[in-house]
Design a protein around this motif. Structure first.
Motif, PDB file in Angstrom:
ATOM      1  N   SER A 231       3.248   1.270  10.501  1.00 40.04           N
ATOM      2  CA  SER A 231       4.217   1.069   9.618  1.00 40.04           C
ATOM      3  C   SER A 231       5.378   2.354   9.408  1.00 40.04           C
ATOM      4  N   ALA A 232       4.538   3.598   9.391  1.00 41.07           N
ATOM      5  CA  ALA A 232       5.157   4.607   9.121  1.00 41.07           C
ATOM      6  C   ALA A 232       6.261   4.929  10.398  1.00 41.07           C
ATOM      7  N   LEU A 233       5.706   4.629  11.472  1.00 47.22           N
ATOM      8  CA  LEU A 233       6.564   4.848  12.833  1.00 47.22           C
ATOM      9  C   LEU A 233       7.768   3.535  12.918  1.00 47.22           C
ATOM     10  N   MET A 234       7.621   2.786  11.874  1.00 46.07           N
ATOM     11  CA  MET A 234       9.091   1.681  11.977  1.00 46.07           C
ATOM     12  C   MET A 234      10.247   2.155  11.531  1.00 46.07           C
ATOM     13  N   ASN A 235       9.957   3.268  10.853  1.00 49.29           N
ATOM     14  CA  ASN A 235      11.400   4.016  10.263  1.00 49.29           C
ATOM     15  C   ASN A 235      12.128   4.617  11.555  1.00 49.29           C
ATOM     16  N   PRO A 236      13.139   4.273  11.957  1.00 51.57           N
ATOM     17  CA  PRO A 236      13.627   4.825  13.269  1.00 51.57           C
ATOM     18  C   PRO A 236      14.085   6.441  13.252  1.00 51.57           C
ATOM     19  N   SER A 237      14.195   6.892  14.414  1.00 54.24           N
ATOM     20  CA  SER A 237      14.439   8.309  14.556  1.00 54.24           C
ATOM     21  C   SER A 237      15.840   8.658  13.850  1.00 54.24           C
TER      22      SER A 237
ATOM     23  N   GLN B 253       5.770  12.411  13.906  1.00 54.93           N
ATOM     24  CA  GLN B 253       5.663  10.889  14.283  1.00 54.93           C
ATOM     25  C   GLN B 253       4.826  10.762  15.435  1.00 54.93           C
ATOM     26  N   GLU B 254       4.958  11.903  16.508  1.00 58.05           N
ATOM     27  CA  GLU B 254       4.258  11.623  17.800  1.00 58.05           C
ATOM     28  C   GLU B 254       2.758  12.093  17.582  1.00 58.05           C
TER      29      GLU B 254
ATOM     30  N   VAL C 253       7.400  11.164   4.478  1.00 57.35           N
ATOM     31  CA  VAL C 253       6.598  10.930   3.160  1.00 57.35           C
ATOM     32  C   VAL C 253       5.313   9.733   3.765  1.00 57.35           C
ATOM     33  N   ASP C 254       5.818   8.868   4.647  1.00 58.41           N
ATOM     34  CA  ASP C 254       4.607   7.957   5.191  1.00 58.41           C
ATOM     35  C   ASP C 254       3.864   8.631   6.031  1.00 58.41           C
ATOM     36  N   ALA C 255       4.186   9.601   6.636  1.00 59.51           N
ATOM     37  CA  ALA C 255       3.189  10.312   7.523  1.00 59.51           C
ATOM     38  C   ALA C 255       2.116  11.226   6.899  1.00 59.51           C
ATOM     39  N   ALA C 256       2.860  11.886   5.683  1.00 59.23           N
ATOM     40  CA  ALA C 256       1.702  12.530   4.677  1.00 59.23           C
ATOM     41  C   ALA C 256       0.738  11.690   4.116  1.00 59.23           C
ATOM     42  N   ARG C 257       1.081  10.475   3.948  1.00 58.93           N
ATOM     43  CA  ARG C 257       0.298   9.473   3.174  1.00 58.93           C
ATOM     44  C   ARG C 257      -0.749   8.999   4.001  1.00 58.93           C
ATOM     45  N   VAL C 258      -0.604   8.638   5.244  1.00 58.15           N
ATOM     46  CA  VAL C 258      -1.494   8.064   6.204  1.00 58.15           C
ATOM     47  C   VAL C 258      -2.487   9.391   6.614  1.00 58.15           C
ATOM     48  N   LEU C 259      -2.125  10.586   6.812  1.00 53.06           N
ATOM     49  CA  LEU C 259      -2.859  11.793   7.209  1.00 53.06           C
ATOM     50  C   LEU C 259      -3.780  12.034   5.939  1.00 53.06           C
TER      51      LEU C 259
ATOM     52  N   SER D 185       0.944  -1.155   0.076  1.00 49.20           N
ATOM     53  CA  SER D 185       0.041  -0.144   0.129  1.00 49.20           C
ATOM     54  C   SER D 185       1.006   1.265  -0.095  1.00 49.20           C
ATOM     55  N   SER D 186       1.858   1.162   0.886  1.00 47.28           N
ATOM     56  CA  SER D 186       3.017   2.265   0.969  1.00 47.28           C
ATOM     57  C   SER D 186       3.409   2.709  -0.492  1.00 47.28           C
ATOM     58  N   ILE D 187       3.525   1.702  -1.174  1.00 47.76           N
ATOM     59  CA  ILE D 187       4.124   2.053  -2.415  1.00 47.76           C
ATOM     60  C   ILE D 187       3.173   2.415  -3.592  1.00 47.76           C
ATOM     61  N   PHE D 188       2.112   1.471  -3.613  1.00 44.58           N
ATOM     62  CA  PHE D 188       1.142   1.786  -4.744  1.00 44.58           C
ATOM     63  C   PHE D 188       0.272   2.943  -4.501  1.00 44.58           C
ATOM     64  N   PHE D 189       0.066   3.414  -3.397  1.00 40.63           N
ATOM     65  CA  PHE D 189      -1.058   4.438  -2.707  1.00 40.63           C
ATOM     66  C   PHE D 189      -0.473   5.946  -3.300  1.00 40.63           C
ATOM     67  N   ASP D 190       0.894   5.675  -3.665  1.00 38.63           N
ATOM     68  CA  ASP D 190       1.283   7.238  -4.225  1.00 38.63           C
ATOM     69  C   ASP D 190       1.478   7.345  -5.816  1.00 38.63           C
ATOM     70  N   TYR D 191       0.466   6.496  -6.153  1.00 43.31           N
ATOM     71  CA  TYR D 191       0.638   6.483  -7.630  1.00 43.31           C
ATOM     72  C   TYR D 191      -0.054   7.588  -8.537  1.00 43.31           C
ATOM     73  N   ASN D 192       0.547   7.845  -9.628  1.00 46.58           N
ATOM     74  CA  ASN D 192       0.084   8.992 -10.442  1.00 46.58           C
ATOM     75  C   ASN D 192       0.119   8.587 -11.891  1.00 46.58           C
ATOM     76  N   ARG D 193      -0.737   9.350 -12.502  1.00 41.32           N
ATOM     77  CA  ARG D 193      -1.301   8.801 -14.068  1.00 41.32           C
ATOM     78  C   ARG D 193       0.065   9.382 -14.949  1.00 41.32           C
ATOM     79  N   ALA D 194       0.714   8.640 -15.343  1.00 40.81           N
ATOM     80  CA  ALA D 194       1.885   9.188 -16.202  1.00 40.81           C
ATOM     81  C   ALA D 194       1.129   9.408 -17.619  1.00 40.81           C
ATOM     82  N   TYR D 195       0.409   8.334 -18.086  1.00 43.15           N
ATOM     83  CA  TYR D 195      -0.292   8.299 -19.504  1.00 43.15           C
ATOM     84  C   TYR D 195      -1.532   7.504 -19.238  1.00 43.15           C
TER      85      TYR D 195
END
Length: 639
Positions: free
Chosen positions: A501-507, A626-627, A538-544, A461-471
């Protein structure tokens, strides 16, 4: 046994001016007199009009803000190795600013009476102090840069005289001049122009320019029969000539041609007709000079008849990117231009691939760019992440339809590889049947991710949900987007999984904002800029943005700017995230261009103190967002 603490202090000070000019014995003499102080966050070290103390300070860890309390602005932020509180001691004056810790900090207090002899003995120490006192602009947080975060310290202005790309790029022309006299026949001139392969002939008298004849003159005046081929140059040349100095800029040359409705300019030594000609500038010369102009690149990309022709044009895109960054043009604008050019390359590859197919597409389809490319944040060459979405067809025709598009997708991914996009190591490409599917197929797949989210589903989801129409077909993409957002709204627990998942990336930082570096592997001792700094934002923006059901915005800083609009209570933190996203991407891009790689792994030893400071400025923002995720989406319930 030596004094371990003073040895550590000396070892720290030796890397920062003015202490870096001290010899070893001087450093140790000074270090034993230093007092180590711990200050909690928001602690006032001294206040405006306080009587100067007997010591000045060096920041060992943390950060101290110097405030003008009257104007309520931060004048400076002192980071690791910075000195503050010294000027009042030298001037025997009270403090003019307030010093307050931005975060928990460790300070070294150095007695002024111990330090003064070193100033007198060492001219370099004195010079450093004089220069420091004379300058208030050594970091981006001074008054002149208030409100600007990190790299975008210069405001973009199309009329900015410092913008070489836009206004000051000089024209390039050949100094080899072919000329004739006013009595030379048109026939001779035409033969000479053909032989030399030039489009204009300068007419000179006594080594000075008096006229010009162009291809256009020959077409309009000779081919029409208005003049004989044996006529002399003086009978139909354009005279007097319009002259300019040779240091003309591209913009000036374009304006001059438009103003005079001509296609050639004569360049003379001093820009007047009374000086010797040094060159002729044509519209074609300007086009060549504009080789790094986006409009010229787009035209060239659209004219390309093969992927091999597009490949060198992408190098032009990289050169353009490098120029924009050198000129400090805002990252949002840079990203849009470069993304448009990348999209143009992809579209042309798709057009060329379609031309290779024996049949027209059986139904409507769309090519989706995913990951960083989908977010319009892929400024450097990286690997492919893409998918092909096609219109629903009857079950009996599904396999044959997908076979057609898989064949097309293989041609496209091969073409993208040819122009510089590596194949995706995880095979997240439209040439994989999993990522080449009908609208219903993608709806079914994404709804399963949302309804039953496991680690793999969340990752996809994290990868696919950032899709954009290129053509391709816009409606197909829009329908899929609204389906995904509506489904997420029905299953809000998915957001908790995505936030977790977004919080899995360490500080990115540890105690006292130390950089956390890789502990093992190929990149041991390097800082992972992507994983520890960029992706958390990037991950936080997607969730929000999913939680607000706002489709059709895939870019990270645009997502934060939209969030700032719809959630005013958190406007400050969202705008800080937007700034930080742009700054980090700019930093990564610069590092990538510098080292000819992706810019992901940074060698901290090669960064300047200012660069480290810029990076650290984003860490606080990352921690805060993240908080916010942790609390809002109750991440603990899914862990």
């Amino acid at each position: 046994m030596g004094n371990v603490i003073s040895e550590r202090i000396a070892d720290f000070l030796k890397d920062f001016p003015p202490f870096n000019v001290f010899d070893k014995n001087q450093l140790h003499e000074l270090a034993v007199e230093v007092t180590v102080m711990y200050k909690a966050k928001n602690t006032v070290v001294f206040n405006v009009d306080d009587k100067a103390l007997d010591s000045f300070y060096v920041v060992h860890k943390g950060a101290v803000a110097l405030w003008s309390t009257a104007e309520k602005v931060v004048i400076d932020i002192c980071d690791e190795g910075d000195i503050f509180g010294l000027r009042p001691l030298i001037a025997q004056d009270n403090y003019r600013l307030q010093a307050k810790t931005e975060e928990e900090s460790i300070l070294y207090a150095i007695p002024i009476e111990i330090f003064k002899p070193y100033i007198k003995k060492n001219e370099r120490v004195m010079n450093f102090l004089v220069e420091s006192f004379a300058s208030n602009t050594r970091n981006p947080y001074d008054k002149n840069h208030k409100g600007q975060l990190l790299g975008d310290t210069a405001q973009f202005n199309p009329n900015n005289t410092g913008s070489r790309l836009l206004d000051l790029q000089p024209v390039e022309f050949s100094g080899e001049i072919t000329s004739a006299t006013e009595d030379t026949t048109i026939k001779t001139i035409a033969q000479k122009m053909t032989k030399k392969g030039i489009g204009a002939m300068l007419i000179e008298k006594e080594d000075l320019p008096i006229g010009i004849l162009t291809d256009k003159d020959l077409r309009n005046k000779i081919a029409t029969g208005d003049f004989s081929i044996d006529a002399k140059a003086k009978s139909l040349m354009s005279s007097p000539v319009i002259t300019y100095p040779p240091n003309l800029t591209i913009t000036q040359a374009q304006m001059a041609m438009m103003k005079n409705n001509i296609s050639h300019l004569v360049l003379t030594e001093d820009g007047t007709v009374n000086a010797k000609a040094v060159g002729i500038l044509s519209k074609h010369d300007i086009m060549l000079s504009l080789g790094n102009n986006p409009a010229v690149l787009v035209k060239a990309i659209k004219r390309a008849r093969s992927c091999e022709e597009i490949k060198p044009l992408r190098k032009g895109v990289v050169n353009l990117l490098r120029g924009y960054l050198d000129q400090n043009i805002p990252m949002a604008l840079v990203s849009k231009i470069i993304s448009e050019l990348n999209d143009a390359c992809i579209k042309q590859v798709i057009e060329l691939s379609l031309a290779q197919m024996e049949k027209e597409p059986p139904v409507k389809f769309a090519w989706l760019a995913m990951g960083s490319q989908g977010r319009s944040e892929q400024l450097l060459h990286t690997d492919q992440d893409n998918a092909l979405l096609f219109e629903d067809v009857p079950k009996s025709k599904f396999e044959s339809t997908r076979a057609y598009f898989l064949d097309l997708a293989k041609k496209i991914t091969l073409g993208l590889n040819t122009i510089g996009y590596d194949y995706c190591p995880a095979d997240m490409m439209a040439s994989n049947p999993k990522w080449c599917n009908s609208l219903s197929g993608f709806k079914d797949m994404t709804s399963k991710w949302i309804v039953r989210p496991g680690p793999e589903e969340v990752l996809l989801s994290s990868i696919f949900f950032d899709y954009n129409r290129a053509y391709g077909d816009k409606k197909l993409v829009s329908e899929l987007s609204h389906f995904i957002f509506d489904t997420v709204e029905k299953y809000p627990i998915f957001l908790s999984h995505l936030a977790s998942s977004a919080l899995m990336n360490p500080s990115p930082s540890g105690f006292f904002r130390q950089f956390l570096i890789e502990q093992d592997g190929e990149h041991k001792d390097f800082f992972d800029l992507k994983k520890r700094a960029l992706m958390p934002l990037v991950d936080a923006a997607r969730v929000l943005i999913l939680s607000h059901n706002i489709p059709d915005i895939s870019n990270t800083w645009e997502r934060y700017e939209k969030l700032a609009e719809v959630e005013l209570s958190n406007k400050d933190i969202y705008m800080a995230c937007s700034y930080a996203s742009k700054a980090l991407l700019k930093f990564r891009t610069k590092q990538g261009l510098l080292h000819n790689d992706s810019g992901r792994y940074i060698s901290l030893e090669k960064l300047s103190k200012e660069e480290k400071m810029k990076l650290k400025r984003t860490f606080k923002t990352i921690k805060e967002i993240q908080e916010l995720l942790n609390i809002r989406f109750m991440v603990s319930r899914v862990r």
